[in-house]
Design an enzyme around this catalytic site. Structure first.
Site, PDB file in Angstrom:
ATOM      1  N   LYS A  22       3.223 -29.884  22.685  1.00 14.32           N
ATOM      2  CA  LYS A  22       4.424 -30.351  23.373  1.00 14.32           C
ATOM      3  C   LYS A  22       5.656 -29.624  22.847  1.00 14.32           C
ATOM      4  O   LYS A  22       6.549 -29.251  23.616  1.00 14.32           O
ATOM      5  CB  LYS A  22       4.560 -31.867  23.186  1.00 14.32           C
ATOM      6  CG  LYS A  22       5.804 -32.483  23.793  1.00 14.32           C
ATOM      7  CD  LYS A  22       5.710 -33.998  23.847  1.00 14.32           C
ATOM      8  CE  LYS A  22       5.704 -34.629  22.465  1.00 14.32           C
ATOM      9  NZ  LYS A  22       7.061 -34.719  21.870  1.00 14.32           N
ATOM     10  N   GLY A  69      12.869 -37.712  23.876  1.00 18.89           N
ATOM     11  CA  GLY A  69      13.941 -37.275  22.985  1.00 18.89           C
ATOM     12  C   GLY A  69      14.131 -35.775  22.955  1.00 18.89           C
ATOM     13  O   GLY A  69      15.262 -35.273  22.955  1.00 18.89           O
ATOM     14  N   SER A 144      17.932 -34.262  12.828  1.00 20.53           N
ATOM     15  CA  SER A 144      16.800 -33.786  13.619  1.00 20.53           C
ATOM     16  C   SER A 144      16.911 -32.288  13.894  1.00 20.53           C
ATOM     17  O   SER A 144      17.947 -31.796  14.344  1.00 20.53           O
ATOM     18  CB  SER A 144      16.733 -34.544  14.941  1.00 20.53           C
ATOM     19  OG  SER A 144      15.768 -33.954  15.796  1.00 20.53           O
ATOM     20  N   ASP A 291       6.390 -36.033  11.832  1.00 23.77           N
ATOM     21  CA  ASP A 291       5.623 -36.613  12.942  1.00 23.77           C
ATOM     22  C   ASP A 291       4.211 -37.041  12.547  1.00 23.77           C
ATOM     23  O   ASP A 291       3.558 -37.768  13.299  1.00 23.77           O
ATOM     24  CB  ASP A 291       5.536 -35.625  14.114  1.00 23.77           C
ATOM     25  CG  ASP A 291       6.806 -35.625  14.947  1.00 23.77           C
ATOM     26  OD1 ASP A 291       7.620 -36.555  14.783  1.00 23.77           O
ATOM     27  OD2 ASP A 291       6.986 -34.704  15.761  1.00 23.77           O
TER      28      ASP A 291
END
Length: 411
Positions: A22, A69, A144, A291
């Site tokens: 992804k 997101g 992030s 993650d």
């Protein structure tokens, strides 16, 4: 949809094809929009990637990215440079609680026209695309990495390129390097020296080429967990993976070695092989790979060992506050868990409460990280369809290796 999971016999030796990453797919979809000569193969079939495709290909005045997101961050930057186009970028109620001020401030400093429609610092955003002429910006590095990657991905189309200074400790460096690697692969001049990233204006056109997206290492993590919780000798083969991967979660191969799982790279595949039950306490800094924290914590609990995981401050602004969610759901299973703003500590334990219903909080990783525990006790997964966000075929793949999956009769 709630599911009941159990396993009477795992089918060792099964081979699975995992959908494309992804993370890589969403970066390449944006680059493909900037350079249509780029052709892509093995792209992710996740909801997040489908949202990216639809948003880029469409001409809607309002673009709703739901829970995605990555799409919110990348599309904020993308629409900011779409000259003469005006878009309202919005999402789910949870998305409207996830901060985006740092990225918006950075884009505004480059000349972008972006306004908040509701709460200051949060989506939805009204974006009026224009030609951005400034090229210097500074950004806090301990947030992030998607904010950073969003800026890097549009940099080739900026008139003067981009000179980005990162301030403080840099989070998730592998994801930044993934973005830079993909830019270089299509011919963009990009350097990363200490805390400064410099990207020159990219070519207006590139030669037609096809890029094959590597399968998703984050998705592989759940099978690492399954093998770790299985009997010695268990093997599962996953395709398609490269030993020299751009994905930070490739660190799974090293991390799970200490949890008894050996990774064998062969012919664009990885073979996960459970070799020992002699596993040890995990003390890990997951600042570069947040993650996979949920998967590792659940694996440790299933093995009855403790773990101390740090570097996880970004998990508090994901689909849910993942640290609190982990503490809540593991505690229901009988775990002793303590969380801080930055990490999680799990005490060793010897039992797991069966038939617990795991709440997933609209978070795909909660559903998939807890599923391997069905090897130890039957359990229930709430809102199981949430996995479509990143791995729509997850439950089918689990069934193919021996998981028994039934609708929860109690709802």
């Amino acid at each position: 949809m709630n599911l009941e999971l159990s396993v009477s016999a795992l089918r060792s030796g099964q081979a699975l094809q995992i959908s494309g990453s992804k993370s890589e797919t969403n970066r390449l979809l944006l680059l493909q929009a900037l350079y249509p000569q780029l052709l892509l193969e093995n792209t992710s079939d996740s909801d997040d990637s489908e949202v990216m495709r639809k948003a880029i290909a469409g001409h809607d005045a309002v673009v709703d990215i739901h829970h995605a997101g990555t799409a919110m961050r990348f599309l904020t930057a993308y629409f900011a440079i779409q000259d003469q186009r005006e878009v309202v970028l919005t999402g789910s109620s949870r998305m409207k609680e996830r901060p985006i001020k740092i990225l918006v401030d950075a884009l505004r400093s480059l000349g972008a026209d972006i306004n908040y429609l509701e709460a200051e610092g949060f989506p939805p955003l009204k974006i009026k695309g224009k030609n951005l002429t400034n090229n210097k910006v500074s950004l806090a590095a301990d947030v992030s990495s998607q904010y950073i990657s969003a800026l890097l991905l549009i940099a080739p189309r900026l008139e003067k390129g981009l000179n980005l200074t990162l301030e403080g400790r840099i989070t998730s460096v592998p994801y930044i390097n993934m973005t830079l690697g993909l830019l270089r692969e299509i011919g963009v001049d990009a350097t990363f020296d200490h805390n400064v990233i410099a990207i020159k204006p990219g070519p207006q056109h590139i030669a037609a080429r096809t890029l094959t997206v590597e399968s998703d290492w984050s998705s592989a993590s759940y099978f690492y967990s399954i093998v770790a919780l299985s009997a010695i000798g268990t093997k599962i083969t996953l395709s398609s993976y490269r030993e020299s991967s751009l994905q930070g979660d490739r660190a799974l191969a090293d991390i799970y070695q200490s949890l008894g799982v050996r990774t064998i790279f062969e012919d664009n595949r990885i073979v996960l092989h459970k070799q020992t039950s002699n596993v040890k306490l995990q003390t890990l800094d997951l600042n570069q790979t947040p993650d996979i924290a949920q998967t590792i914590a659940v694996t440790a609990f299933g093995l009855g060992i403790g773990c101390h995981l740090t570097g996880l401050h970004t998990l508090k602004i994901k689909e849910t506050d993942r640290l609190v969610a982990l503490q809540t759901e593991l505690s229901k299973l009988g775990a002793n868990v303590r969380v801080t703003d930055d990490g999680l500590t799990l005490a060793a334990s010897s039992s797991i409460t069966p038939y617990v219903k795991i709440a997933t909080y609209s978070d795909h990783r909660m559903a998939m990280a807890f599923a391997p525990l069905a090897l130890k006790v039957p359990l229930l997964i709430g809102d199981a369809e949430v996995v479509s966000k990143s791995y729509p075929n997850f439950w089918n793949d689990l069934q193919s290796i021996g998981f028994e999956i039934l609708p929860d009769a109690k709802g």
